[in-house]
Design a protein around this motif. Structure first.
Motif, short mmCIF file in Angstrom:
data_model
loop_
_atom_site.label_atom_id
_atom_site.label_comp_id
_atom_site.label_asym_id
_atom_site.label_seq_id
_atom_site.Cartn_x
_atom_site.Cartn_y
_atom_site.Cartn_z
N LYS A 6 38.91 -15.14 4.21
CA LYS A 6 37.98 -15.23 5.33
C LYS A 6 36.64 -14.62 4.96
O LYS A 6 35.58 -15.17 5.30
N LYS A 7 36.64 -13.48 4.27
CA LYS A 7 35.40 -12.84 3.85
C LYS A 7 34.58 -13.75 2.94
O LYS A 7 33.36 -13.86 3.07
N VAL A 8 35.26 -14.41 2.00
CA VAL A 8 34.58 -15.32 1.08
C VAL A 8 33.97 -16.48 1.85
O VAL A 8 32.78 -16.81 1.68
N LEU A 9 34.77 -17.12 2.72
CA LEU A 9 34.28 -18.27 3.48
C LEU A 9 33.14 -17.87 4.42
O LEU A 9 32.16 -18.61 4.57
N LYS A 10 33.26 -16.70 5.02
CA LYS A 10 32.20 -16.21 5.91
C LYS A 10 30.90 -16.00 5.14
O LYS A 10 29.83 -16.40 5.60
N THR A 11 30.99 -15.42 3.97
CA THR A 11 29.81 -15.19 3.15
C THR A 11 29.12 -16.50 2.80
O THR A 11 27.89 -16.61 2.83
N VAL A 12 29.91 -17.51 2.50
CA VAL A 12 29.35 -18.81 2.10
C VAL A 12 28.76 -19.56 3.29
O VAL A 12 27.66 -20.11 3.21
N PHE A 13 29.46 -19.58 4.43
CA PHE A 13 29.09 -20.49 5.52
C PHE A 13 28.32 -19.86 6.68
O PHE A 13 27.67 -20.57 7.44
N GLU A 14 28.37 -18.55 6.86
CA GLU A 14 27.75 -17.91 8.03
C GLU A 14 26.27 -18.27 8.19
O GLU A 14 25.80 -18.51 9.30
N SER A 15 25.54 -18.34 7.11
CA SER A 15 24.11 -18.63 7.20
C SER A 15 23.81 -20.06 7.67
O SER A 15 22.68 -20.37 8.04
N HIS A 16 24.81 -20.92 7.69
CA HIS A 16 24.62 -22.32 8.10
C HIS A 16 24.85 -22.52 9.60
O HIS A 16 24.58 -23.60 10.11
N PHE A 17 25.35 -21.49 10.29
CA PHE A 17 25.62 -21.61 11.71
C PHE A 17 24.38 -21.26 12.53
O PHE A 17 23.59 -20.40 12.15
N TYR A 18 24.24 -21.90 13.68
CA TYR A 18 23.20 -21.54 14.63
C TYR A 18 23.60 -20.24 15.33
O TYR A 18 24.78 -19.96 15.49
N ASP A 19 22.62 -19.46 15.77
CA ASP A 19 22.91 -18.21 16.48
C ASP A 19 23.70 -18.45 17.76
O ASP A 19 24.46 -17.59 18.19
N ASP A 20 23.51 -19.61 18.38
CA ASP A 20 24.20 -19.89 19.64
C ASP A 20 25.63 -20.37 19.47
O ASP A 20 26.33 -20.58 20.45
N MET A 21 26.08 -20.56 18.24
CA MET A 21 27.48 -20.94 18.01
C MET A 21 28.34 -19.68 18.12
O MET A 21 28.13 -18.71 17.40
#
Length: 95
Positions: A6-21
């Motif tokens: 989860k930490k790895v996936l979060k590091t990779v994908f978190e920046s691609h999410f909108y703040d409102d998600m």
């Protein structure tokens, strides 16, 4: 193992999410989502509100699509192997 993946996936994908998600993200939950929705309704002209409950949505994700999706950003075959294993593993509730 799941927490580390989860930490790895979060590091990779978190920046691609909108703040409102809001769903399943750190420091975001239903109360924050409701506050944001309330502000949006009060401050903007609102013609409609759509409420969707995707029950069992994660249980019906095509595994090959998920691997391709992750593979677009993750090039490490070991991480993709772990994702594949986690998709097949399922979960146990109540533990």
């Amino acid at each position: 193992m799941q927490k580390e993946l989860k930490k790895v996936l979060k590091t990779v994908f978190e920046s691609h999410f909108y703040d409102d998600m809001m769903g399943f993200r750190s420091n975001r939950g239903c109360h924050i989502a409701l506050r944001k929705l309330n502000v949006m309704i009060e401050k903007n002209a609102t013609n409609y509100i759509l409420d969707v409950d995707v029950k069992g949505g994660f249980g019906h994700i095509d595994h090959e699509w998920a691997i391709k999706f992750n593979g677009a950003k993750i090039k490490d075959s070991n991480i993709l192997w772990l994702v594949r294993k986690m998709l097949k593993a399922g979960s146990i509730e109540g533990l």
